[in-house]
Design a protein around this motif. Structure first.
Motif, PDB file in Angstrom:
ATOM      1  N   CYS C 337     -15.569  80.130  55.607  1.00 24.04           N
ATOM      2  CA  CYS C 337     -14.912  79.958  54.306  1.00 24.04           C
ATOM      3  C   CYS C 337     -14.068  78.705  54.341  1.00 24.04           C
ATOM      4  O   CYS C 337     -13.282  78.504  55.250  1.00 24.04           O
ATOM      5  CB  CYS C 337     -14.027  81.159  53.984  1.00 24.04           C
ATOM      6  SG  CYS C 337     -12.925  80.852  52.598  1.00 24.04           S
ATOM      7  N   VAL C 338     -14.264  77.852  53.348  1.00 28.39           N
ATOM      8  CA  VAL C 338     -13.515  76.595  53.320  1.00 28.39           C
ATOM      9  C   VAL C 338     -12.348  76.654  52.350  1.00 28.39           C
ATOM     10  O   VAL C 338     -11.757  75.636  52.051  1.00 28.39           O
ATOM     11  CB  VAL C 338     -14.439  75.430  52.949  1.00 28.39           C
ATOM     12  CG1 VAL C 338     -15.428  75.184  54.079  1.00 28.39           C
ATOM     13  CG2 VAL C 338     -15.171  75.702  51.653  1.00 28.39           C
ATOM     14  N   ARG C 339     -12.047  77.827  51.896  1.00 30.18           N
ATOM     15  CA  ARG C 339     -10.940  78.014  50.959  1.00 30.18           C
ATOM     16  C   ARG C 339     -11.111  77.137  49.716  1.00 30.18           C
ATOM     17  O   ARG C 339     -10.157  76.591  49.199  1.00 30.18           O
ATOM     18  CB  ARG C 339      -9.579  77.683  51.621  1.00 30.18           C
ATOM     19  CG  ARG C 339      -9.312  78.351  52.941  1.00 30.18           C
ATOM     20  CD  ARG C 339      -9.296  79.869  52.804  1.00 30.18           C
ATOM     21  NE  ARG C 339      -8.737  80.506  53.985  1.00 30.18           N
ATOM     22  CZ  ARG C 339      -9.445  80.935  55.016  1.00 30.18           C
ATOM     23  NH1 ARG C 339     -10.759  80.791  55.021  1.00 30.18           N
ATOM     24  NH2 ARG C 339      -8.859  81.517  56.047  1.00 30.18           N
ATOM     25  N   CYS C 340     -12.341  77.024  49.278  1.00 25.56           N
ATOM     26  CA  CYS C 340     -12.576  76.181  48.102  1.00 25.56           C
ATOM     27  C   CYS C 340     -12.077  76.857  46.839  1.00 25.56           C
ATOM     28  O   CYS C 340     -11.824  76.205  45.837  1.00 25.56           O
ATOM     29  CB  CYS C 340     -14.054  75.854  47.974  1.00 25.56           C
ATOM     30  SG  CYS C 340     -15.052  77.305  47.574  1.00 25.56           S
ATOM     31  N   GLY C 341     -11.984  78.176  46.885  1.00 23.11           N
ATOM     32  CA  GLY C 341     -11.452  78.884  45.722  1.00 23.11           C
ATOM     33  C   GLY C 341     -12.444  79.040  44.582  1.00 23.11           C
ATOM     34  O   GLY C 341     -12.090  79.499  43.502  1.00 23.11           O
ATOM     35  N   CYS C 343     -14.856  81.117  44.430  1.00 19.34           N
ATOM     36  CA  CYS C 343     -15.003  82.553  44.204  1.00 19.34           C
ATOM     37  C   CYS C 343     -13.889  83.059  43.286  1.00 19.34           C
ATOM     38  O   CYS C 343     -14.126  83.848  42.376  1.00 19.34           O
ATOM     39  CB  CYS C 343     -14.989  83.299  45.527  1.00 19.34           C
ATOM     40  SG  CYS C 343     -13.639  82.834  46.599  1.00 19.34           S
ATOM     41  N   ALA C 364     -10.741  84.709  47.662  1.00 19.49           N
ATOM     42  CA  ALA C 364     -10.372  83.786  48.744  1.00 19.49           C
ATOM     43  C   ALA C 364      -9.105  84.285  49.448  1.00 19.49           C
ATOM     44  O   ALA C 364      -8.969  84.168  50.666  1.00 19.49           O
ATOM     45  CB  ALA C 364     -10.173  82.385  48.198  1.00 19.49           C
ATOM     46  N   CYS C 405     -20.283  81.607  45.979  1.00 18.98           N
ATOM     47  CA  CYS C 405     -19.734  80.982  47.187  1.00 18.98           C
ATOM     48  C   CYS C 405     -20.658  79.855  47.648  1.00 18.98           C
ATOM     49  O   CYS C 405     -21.829  80.091  47.950  1.00 18.98           O
ATOM     50  CB  CYS C 405     -19.583  82.008  48.295  1.00 18.98           C
ATOM     51  SG  CYS C 405     -19.087  81.250  49.847  1.00 18.98           S
ATOM     52  N   PRO C 406     -20.149  78.627  47.714  1.00 20.37           N
ATOM     53  CA  PRO C 406     -21.022  77.509  48.080  1.00 20.37           C
ATOM     54  C   PRO C 406     -21.515  77.611  49.519  1.00 20.37           C
ATOM     55  O   PRO C 406     -22.481  76.970  49.886  1.00 20.37           O
ATOM     56  CB  PRO C 406     -20.137  76.280  47.880  1.00 20.37           C
ATOM     57  CG  PRO C 406     -18.757  76.783  47.925  1.00 20.37           C
ATOM     58  CD  PRO C 406     -18.784  78.187  47.416  1.00 20.37           C
ATOM     59  N   LEU C 411     -19.935  88.229  50.699  1.00 18.25           N
ATOM     60  CA  LEU C 411     -18.558  88.698  50.603  1.00 18.25           C
ATOM     61  C   LEU C 411     -18.464  90.189  50.323  1.00 18.25           C
ATOM     62  O   LEU C 411     -17.545  90.850  50.797  1.00 18.25           O
ATOM     63  CB  LEU C 411     -17.827  87.897  49.529  1.00 18.25           C
ATOM     64  CG  LEU C 411     -17.695  86.409  49.917  1.00 18.25           C
ATOM     65  CD1 LEU C 411     -17.289  85.577  48.733  1.00 18.25           C
ATOM     66  CD2 LEU C 411     -16.697  86.247  51.056  1.00 18.25           C
TER      67      LEU C 411
HETATM   68  S1  SF4 Z   1     -16.190  80.564  47.498  1.00 14.77           S
HETATM   69 FE1  SF4 Z   1     -14.486  81.731  48.335  1.00 14.77          FE
HETATM   70  S2  SF4 Z   1     -15.310  82.671  50.157  1.00 14.77           S
HETATM   71 FE2  SF4 Z   1     -16.726  81.037  49.621  1.00 14.77          FE
HETATM   72  S3  SF4 Z   1     -15.977  79.299  50.759  1.00 14.77           S
HETATM   73 FE3  SF4 Z   1     -15.007  79.175  48.777  1.00 14.77          FE
HETATM   74  S4  SF4 Z   1     -13.062  80.222  49.064  1.00 14.77           S
HETATM   75 FE4  SF4 Z   1     -14.358  80.778  50.776  1.00 14.77          FE
END
Ligand code: SF4
Ligand SMILES: Cc1cc2nc3c(=O)[nH]c(=O)nc-3n(C[C@H](O)[C@H](O)[C@H](O)COP(=O)(O)OP(=O)(O)OC[C@H]3O[C@@H](n4cnc5c(N)ncnc54)[C@H](O)[C@@H]3O)c2cc1C
Ligand code: SF4
Ligand code: SF4
Ligand code: SF4
Lengths: 268, 434, 567
Positions: C337-341, C343, C364, C405-406, C411
């Motif tokens: 998880c890259v904490r891209c947010g 989701c 996240a 989720c990229p 999840l």
């Molecule tokens: S979408 Fe959510 S779970 Fe997937 S990498 Fe981004 S923050 Fe992590």
């Protein structure tokens, strides 16, 4: 006819066949479905925080209103929840003002224009049973079908306005339109047990099994559903049991088959 | 959505007690379109036994074998009693249609005939009534012949005690025995409810297990009595299966209200009106009623969800009951009709409501309070004129009757509904369409 | 910089990085998420991976794997589908970073071997280095802009380590550009080179060359006045061609550092005196080494975890993993998880998070809490743990987070496992923690609990009907609600039974004993089937009240929960 399609949380993740068959059937009757990114209907928050529940539901209503559309949902729980929210917002001024504030913070507003329909109410009342029957090419003659009404669409009748909550007839009429034979079964209006599945699995299981046994004893070959929760609950309970089992069929699948739509359009 | 919804019909029925349901049923039978508003009223408290007219005069507590003879006597002595206004053939027709509709909805009654019958109650007393559900008829016969008979009850079912019944009748019916059994699958449950047993017995398996438990207890019994738990929606099948399984007449005794027969009656009536296209408004009430004298229509404001629904009707029937039904309200020593404030015939002052002796057999004046009507079943205003040409009143809200003491609750409801509906149809024909 | 020092530092950081990698990767087999994961041994998990890998490599799936490498890994199609801007930023960083790594950091072993005559100061290398650096900086900028632009009002999940690493990355890039800019402008560097290649540092003798370097290469000689006599330049060019041109192209192609050099010109002298070239080099190099050493513990670990996660997905496209496989996959997800947010943006209950003021609902954040729970860090913080528990059971399992989720994480499986862990840690759903004690015990706790705990706000918004006598005082205790209640009916055949019936719940309300109902089985087992409410002859909204009592129970009993559970 044009509606915002509210699939809810269950259908896309666990019962894609319901989405596919609903789209196939509705398209045939010229119903246009618009996809908006709705949020959770609010149901899980109902037992947790009434304000959050009402605000989440109202956000969905506001999304549809912004698009100038009424909502059509194939899920009975989503249907009931949204209708309940409309009731609570209608009768509780304080709740309404707090919810409006929350919506305004995101640039949304709900003035009360959005209607919420269930798939079956649209089929039975907006499209009409006669049109359905006219579209039937290969009637399911002789198929004995038990209609699963689903609590959250049926009751309380004054909130959901789905059908007569004490003695409904709509689902049976729809089954007849598909050429099949509705079966009278004593537990047809009972809870399928799904809402208790998390909180009390054994109790929920007893409720589901009682319904299945009743449908079988009443001579049904199929339990026909129009809600992902009921449908999946019947399937899940039967999957883990050696008792006599009964086939489950979504109403859109039953009607789709009768209309001669290809099985793979219906997720079968 | 928040804007008012609208609907219209020929007849609007206010009330869903016995009188309201009968009215809606008869309206639909006559082909009139009908909207009916109200919660399940007194029906839930009913025993399934349809009283017609049993006691007259009330003060003497005189029981009659023939309800029609009793009504004829009533008509001679008290012509303002609502039942006295209806001829016997109308009452017969009303009951026949009513009972046939119930039968079609799964709740079957014994052929009505002309006579009242005596039925056992759950406290061991004997009740006089008229219409008896098929599942209770064998009890009527048994009570008459008093053969060796077994009463069965279930551990945990507090609503029904076989020993109490047997003991209170023992001196008159020595061969009346009682046994208590464990309802299958409820061994661990501290308390049982009749309605749940009734539904459980709709499963063949539970039914057969129960029959198997009873069979060895029969002894020399020629009939078996149970609390009224033999099925709910499938009552006829369950009862038949018990008779077949036990190979003798089986009868039910109604339990304390609210009971299974009440639920059956409610279910059958709802099914009957729903099947006839009556538009029901459940858990709703009429907040206001106004008349458009020019258009000849009435407008009902139905407290709905959310907001209010406006129902426009060509005729309106008030079947809102008395105090428990909330058709009448007592307000600072005055009894009022609760929707329109129609004058209510009542004792002159609060002191005169009750007799000095609360248990006085002749009853209390307040129990005869209600609406005064004209010959066409229309409630009258203070000047003695109909409140509106097509506003009618039926059931227990009517004055000059004490249905509880006369044992005429259902009879009053069904007969007045029939008679009033005749007038409604006539009036609507008079206005043109309909 | 002394080669010894450089080597030592390099090997030290490489060693640290490797150790870190081993530790982090081993976590994929060590960390247990979900009660079921506790039943599989480490060896089984390793075996599952090997087996799965082998099966995938030696079957037709290998094509799927290749496809996944191309589409998911290199082209980042999942990210593209979600957010084009981020995708661009990410692609810029990825390409820029790779180029810098190969062409610059590893120049000696990669570029120099591949291209004869490689010199960092020659084009296209000079230009490309600038381009790469610029790409990374732009990429980071785009990502930060993307985060800012989203502005959902809900803070995004992040780890302090990640932010520190982004700062470090910025530092490396800026120091690198500064170093290059300074070297361009530095007369000192010029003299060092002239000494080396011409054998002279005599300013006078070098004037023609200096003229060329000042006018065309941006060296900031403070004793040369521009413009310069063209004849002098011609002379200088001669010398330049013979001595310098083979290694230097005009630095204008260094489109970042050259303008920086011009800006730095006025202070170049000062920097030269202060030996800026040396310490900038130290900073740049040691920042790189630091980055390398801590890399496994930062966001950059996703460089390892994400490809593996994507490959694992591709290897089993139907998600038909064995339990051992799932267990490892969950642990891997925490790192991938890259904490891209993204989701969070699509989560069905995100609005609830806002209305409840609980970020613990957002996926996240939930993933972070799951990691904290697995790492034994969650339970230390009661408040956070309770919020995480709310988040866990309010999730609807809609699967939208997974769909978006990229990185392609499963999840829902993680959430399911996390709920199990929370329950095992004493944080189950309200229905469960409430029913762990009888209604009477709860009522007692409420009575004994400190008032400020128990009455922490008006009840009306949560439970207006149960707070208003008018809604239940008309109950005539007719028992109809109990008669039609399926929960009462189906409790007949169980020794658990129920403690109250709907009718009795209504009666307790009438008697003003609401607290006695809040923990009752009947209230918590109610299926909201609305039979009671529909059939009530008195119009009591029984089922609505049941819902309210649960909402009220969550709050009021929640306030005395620690009391109850410690007793
Ligand atoms: S979408 Fe959510 S779970 Fe997937 S990498 Fe981004 S923050 Fe992590
Ligand atoms: C304890 C008890 C025992 C009984 N036992 C027997 C028995 O053994 N045998 C028998 O034959 N009968 C029995 N009955 C039933 C009896 O026949 C009927 O209750 C009686 O006839 C009254 O009927 P009703 O329809 O006039 O009024 P009710 O049953 O009181 O019904 C009134 C109706 O009006 C509705 N209403 C009132 N105001 C409004 C408004 N503003 N808007 C909309 N709706 C409104 C109410 O919701 C209700 O539906 C019993 C009744 C009771 C209470
Ligand atoms: S599965 Fe749960 S966390 Fe994921 S989007 Fe749906 S509600 Fe949010
Ligand atoms: S059904 Fe209504 S009136 Fe009867 S006990 Fe339940 S809440 Fe009270
Ligand atoms: S809503 Fe709840 S209390 Fe009411 S009948 Fe259904 S399960 Fe029982």
């Amino acid at each position: 006819m044009k509606y915002a399609l509210f699939l809810g949380c269950k259908i896309p993740s666990a019962l894609p066949a319901y989405e596919a068959s609903s789209r196939a059937v509705l398209a045939h009757f010229g119903v246009t479905l618009v996809d908006l990114e709705f949020n959770c209907c609010g149901y899980p928050a109902r037992n947790f925080n009434r304000y959050a529940f009402a605000a989440a539901a109202a956000r969905n209503l506001a999304l549809a209103e912004r698009a100038g559309l009424d909502i059509l949902t194939p899920c009975m729980c989503c249907f009931g929840t949204l209708r309940h929210a409309i009731r609570f917002l209608g009768e509780d001024a304080e709740l309404r003002s707090r919810v409006s504030e929350a919506l305004a913070a995101e640039g949304y507003a709900w003035s009360g224009k959005t209607e919420v329909e269930h798939l079956l109410t649209v089929l039975a009342r907006k499209i009409g049973v006669d049109s359905l029957a006219a579209a039937v090419r290969s009637p399911r003659t002789g198929l004995r079908v038990a209609a699963q009404y689903g609590c959250h669409a049926l009751r309380p009748g004054n909130v959901t306005r789905f059908d007569n909550p004490m003695a409904p007839t709509m689902f049976e009429t729809l089954i007849r339109a598909a050429g099949a034979t509705p079966v009278d079964w004593p537990r047809r209006l009972d809870c399928c047990g799904d809402p208790l599945h998390q909180a009390n699995t054994p109790l929920s299981g007893r409720m589901t099994r009682a319904k299945i046994a009743d449908a079988l004893e009443s001579g049904a070959e199929v339990i026909c559903t129009a809600c992902p929760h009921c449908h999946l609950r019947f399937d899940a309970v039967q999957a883990g049991s050696s008792d006599a089992s009964i086939r489950t069929l979504l109403y859109t699948q039953l009607l789709g088959l009768a209309m001669g739509l290809p099985a793979d359009f219906l997720g079968l | 959505m928040t804007g008012a919804r609208r609907d219209s019909c020929d007849v609007a029925v206010i009330g869903a007690g016995m009188a309201g349901m009968a009215t809606a049923l008869f309206a639909a039978e006559r082909g009139l379109s009908c909207i009916q508003v109200g919660n399940p009223g007194g029906i839930l408290f009913a025993s399934g036994l349809l009283d017609l007219f049993g006691v007259h005069p009330v003060a003497e507590r005189r029981l009659w074998r023939s309800p029609y003879a009793a009504i004829a006597a009533l008509a001679r002595e008290q012509s303002d009693h609502p039942l006295a206004r209806i001829d016997a053939s109308s009452i017969r027709t009303a009951f026949e249609i009513f009972v046939a509709a119930l039968g079609a909805a799964g709740l079957r009654y014994a052929p009505l005939g002309d006579r009242n019958r005596s039925v056992l109650t759950s406290i061991g007393t004997i009740k006089t009534t008229f219409g008896v559900p098929l599942s209770m008829v064998a009890g009527v016969d048994a009570l008459e012949a008093r053969p060796p008979c077994l009463l069965v009850d279930f551990r945990g079912l507090r609503e029904f005690n076989a020993r109490q019944i047997a003991e209170s009748l023992g001196h008159r019916w020595p061969d009346l025995r009682h046994r208590r059994i464990e309802f299958p699958g409820t061994e661990a449950a501290p308390e049982l409810y009749a309605a749940h047993l009734a539904r459980a017995l709709e499963s063949r398996q539970t039914r057969e297990r129960t029959i198997a438990l009873v069979k060895p207890l029969l002894g020399d019994a020629l009939a078996v009595g149970f609390p009224a738990v033999l099925g709910l929606a499938r009552a006829s099948e369950v009862h038949a299966a018990f008779e077949a399984g036990l190979e003798m007449p089986v009868f039910e005794i109604p339990t304390m209200p609210t009971s299974v027969p009440g639920l059956r009656l409610l279910g059958a009536l709802e099914t009957a009106v729903s099947a006839r296209g009556v538009r029901r408004r459940h858990q709703a009430s009429v907040r206001a009623l106004a008349f458009d004298r020019e258009a000849g229509t009435a407008a009902l404001d139905v407290e709905g969800v959310p907001g209010v629904e406006r129902v426009v009707a060509r005729a309106v029937v008030l079947a809102t009951g008395r105090f428990t039904g909330r058709g009448l309200t007592a307000d600072r020593g005055q009894v009022r009709e609760s929707i329109l404030g129609i004058p209510v015939l009542q004792p002159a002052s609060r002191e005169a409501w009750h007799q000095r002796d609360f248990l006085d057999p002749s009853g209390h004046a307040v129990n005869r309070a209600g609406l005064a009507i004209d010959d066409a079943w229309r409630p009258l205003d203070a000047d003695g004129k109909p409140v509106w040409p097509r506003l009618f009143a039926v059931g227990s809200i009517l004055a000059h009757q004490d249905w509880m003491r006369s044992k005429c609750g259902s009879g009053l409801a069904i007969s007045t509904a029939w008679a009033a509906m005749e007038q409604v149809a006539r009036q609507l024909r008079g206005t043109g369409a309909g | 910089m002394s080669p010894a020092l450089f080597q030592t530092a390099l090997y030290a950081s490489l060693a640290l990085c490797s150790l870190g990698l081993v530790w982090r990767v081993s976590a994929w087999f060590r960390v247990r998420i979900g009660p079921d994961a506790r039943t599989v041994a480490l060896s089984q998990r390793v075996a599952a991976l090997l087996r799965g890998g082998a099966l995938a490599l030696f079957s037709r799936r290998v094509f799927q794997l290749a496809g996944a490498v191309f589409l998911d890994l290199l082209l980042q199609r999942r990210l593209f589908a979600n957010e084009k801007l981020r995708w661009l930023g990410h692609l810029l960083i990825l390409t820029g970073f790779t180029l810098l790594l190969l062409m610059h950091a590893l120049a000696a072993i990669v570029t120099a071997k591949l291209f004869q005559g490689y010199q960092p100061t020659l084009d296209p290398y000079l230009f490309l280095r600038n381009l790469s650096g610029a790409m990374v900086i732009t990429g980071v900028g785009l990502l930060l802009f993307g985060r800012w632009r989203r502005q959902t009002g809900l803070p995004q999940a992040r780890r302090p380590m990640d932010m520190a690493f982004v700062a470090l990355l910025g530092f490396v890039l800026v120091s690198g550009f500064l170093l290059e800019a300074h070297k361009i402008a530095s007369p000192r560097a010029f003299y060092r080179m002239s000494d080396q290649f011409i054998g002279s540092t005599d300013a006078g003798r070098l004037t023609p060359l200096r003229a060329v370097w000042a006018s065309e290469f941006g060296v900031a000689f403070d004793d040369l006045k521009l413009p310069i006599d063209p004849r002098l330049l011609e002379q200088g060019r001669e010398l330049h061609r013979s001595a310098c041109a083979s290694c230097h192209t005009k630095p204008v192609s260094a489109f970042v550092s050259y303008p920086m050099a011009r800006v730095l010109a006025p202070v170049t002298d000062l920097l030269d005196t202060g030996r800026a070239d040396a310490w900038l080099l130290y900073l740049h190099v040691f920042a790189c080494f630091l980055g390398l050493a801590v890399l496994p513990f930062t966001l950059m670990f996703h460089l390892v975890a994400v490809p593996i996660s994507l490959l694992v997905n591709a290897a089993a496209p139907n998600r038909d993993f064995s339990l051992a496989g799932r267990a490892s996959r969950r642990a891997l997800a925490l790192d991938a998880c890259v904490r891209c947010g993204i989701c969070d943006l699509h989560c069905s209950v995100a609005p609830l998070a806002r209305y409840l003021g609980n970020l613990g609902l957002l996926p996240a954040h939930k993933l972070q809490a799951t990691a904290a729970l697995a790492g034994g860090r969650l339970l230390g913080c009661e408040d956070v743990a309770l919020r995480a528990a709310d988040g866990a059971f309010l999730c609807t399992d809609c699967g939208r987070c997974t769909a978006h989720c990229p990185v392609g994480l499963d999840l829902e499986d993680l959430w399911e496992a996390g709920r199990g862990d929370l329950a095992a840690a004493g944080l189950p759903s309200p229905a469960q923690w409430v029913q762990a004690h009888p209604a009477l015990a709860w009522a007692e706790s409420l009575e004994r609990g400190p008032a400020e705990h128990v009455d922490s706000g008006p009840d009306d918004l949560l439970a207006p009907l149960s707070a208003d006598r008018r809604s239940f005082s008309r109950c005539v205790q007719c028992q109809t609600c109990t008669n039609v209640c399926p929960v009462v009916a189906h409790s007949m055949d169980s020794n658990h039974g129920i403690d109250l019936t709907p009718q009795k719940v209504m009666n307790l309300l009438r008697l003003g004993l609401r607290d006695l109902t809040l923990g009752s089985r009947m209230v918590w087992d109610c299926a909201t089937c609305y039979q009671c409410q529909e059939n009530c002859p008195a119009g009591v909204r029984v089922a609505d009240i049941m819902c309210e009592l649960r909402a009220l129970g969550v709050r009021r009993l929640g306030a005395v929960r620690s009391l109850r559970e410690s007793s």
